[in-house]
Write a protein that holds these residues in place. Structure first.
Motif, PDB file in Angstrom:
ATOM      1  N   ARG A  23       0.847  -1.210   0.000  1.00  0.00           N
ATOM      2  CA  ARG A  23       0.000   0.000   0.000  1.00  0.00           C
ATOM      3  C   ARG A  23       0.872   1.247   0.000  1.00  0.00           C
ATOM      4  O   ARG A  23       1.896   1.310   0.655  1.00  0.00           O
ATOM      5  CB  ARG A  23      -0.921  -0.001   1.216  1.00  0.00           C
ATOM      6  N   GLY A  25       0.915   5.408   0.668  1.00  0.00           N
ATOM      7  CA  GLY A  25       0.191   6.476   1.354  1.00  0.00           C
ATOM      8  C   GLY A  25       1.004   7.758   1.367  1.00  0.00           C
ATOM      9  O   GLY A  25       2.168   7.784   0.977  1.00  0.00           O
ATOM     10  N   TYR A  59      -5.601   6.903   6.527  1.00  0.00           N
ATOM     11  CA  TYR A  59      -5.266   5.481   6.599  1.00  0.00           C
ATOM     12  C   TYR A  59      -4.765   5.067   7.979  1.00  0.00           C
ATOM     13  O   TYR A  59      -5.017   3.954   8.437  1.00  0.00           O
ATOM     14  CB  TYR A  59      -4.177   5.145   5.573  1.00  0.00           C
ATOM     15  N   GLU A  72      -4.536   8.491   2.125  1.00  0.00           N
ATOM     16  CA  GLU A  72      -4.504   7.807   0.831  1.00  0.00           C
ATOM     17  C   GLU A  72      -3.673   8.624  -0.154  1.00  0.00           C
ATOM     18  O   GLU A  72      -3.603   9.854  -0.074  1.00  0.00           O
ATOM     19  CB  GLU A  72      -5.921   7.616   0.284  1.00  0.00           C
TER      20      GLU A  72
END
Length: 258
Positions: A23, A25, A59, A72
């Motif tokens: 992920r 961010g 997040y 995000e």
């Protein structure tokens, strides 16, 4: 979210982070006036409650000597980049209309549907991010005014009014940037002054973004200019409310939220 398990790339005002799970961010350091854990925890709780398709999602966070918030990541960049970067595909007229109503919907949500209401928002082409579908997302929200008094959902009325007027004024500037493609930042065109001139409509052909060409609806353009003018004037006159702006955009101009 463990901020120790990531690679960090410096950005202008924040950091782009890639976590071990893949992920990506955006990490921002937080500095509060009241530098204690309670204030930070309260702010994180409030940010975590914000759920709107036109607001950048939180997040996670990290505590310690330095405090960070993780949001995000939007790869497509800011609205300002899309309006000024010649290498990016120009935004068409319908997309610009949807950006205007999306930001107005987010402001309505923050001021009328959040508990406590959120009044301190920075709205500009630089703080509005666009995703791959050109969906706008507000990325700069300050909850310090709410965190100052956790026992009260509202601050002094005069403070709320001033913050609301500022946000509506900023919304008007963004709408003008969408129309003209020009920046309202320092050193740029004074769009607020231009739209308040008595005969400003007679000069619109000189101000409209050349990237649009003739691909816009004149009725919608006039309606959007009237909304922008109303927003700009609200800084000194009787304040209008975001639901009124949304109603005008949706009913008079015919823009939907989708």
């Amino acid at each position: 979210m463990d901020l120790g398990e990531l690679s960090i790339t410096p950005l202008k005002r924040s950091y782009k982070a890639k976590f071990l799970n893949g992920r990506v961010g955006v990490v921002r350091e937080v500095k509060l006036l009241d530098d204690d854990q309670l204030s930070f925890s309260y702010e994180v709780q409030l940010l975590g409650r914000l759920h709107h398709r036109h607001i950048l999602a939180l997040y996670g966070f990290s505590t310690g000597p330095k405090r960070f918030l993780v949001f995000e990541n939007i790869e497509s960049g800011s609205l300002k980049e899309h309006l000024s970067d010649p290498l990016k595909t120009p935004l068409n007229w319908r997309t610009r209309l949807k950006i205007a109503v999306g930001i107005a919907a987010a402001v309505e949500y923050l001021q009328f549907f959040c508990d406590p209401p959120v009044y301190r928002v920075s709205i500009s082409s630089s703080t509005i991010m666009l995703d791959e579908n050109f969906t706008p997302k507000i990325s700069d929200i300050s909850l310090s005014s709410a965190a100052e008094n956790p026992t009260s959902s509202r601050g002094p009325e005069e403070c709320r009014d001033e913050c609301c007027r500022n946000v509506i004024f900023q919304l008007g500037l963004v709408i003008l940037e969408l129309i003209t493609g020009q920046s309202s930042d320092k050193g740029g065109v004074d769009l607020a002054q231009w739209v308040q001139e008595p005969c400003f409509l007679s000069s619109i052909h000189k101000m409209i973004d050349p990237d649009l060409g003739n691909s816009y609806d004149a009725r919608e353009l006039n309606g959007l200019l009237n909304v922008a003018r109303l927003c700009i004037r609200s800084i000194d006159e009787t304040r209008i409310y975001t639901p009124q702006i949304l109603w005008y955009l949706q009913k008079k101009i015919g823009i939907t939220r989708k």
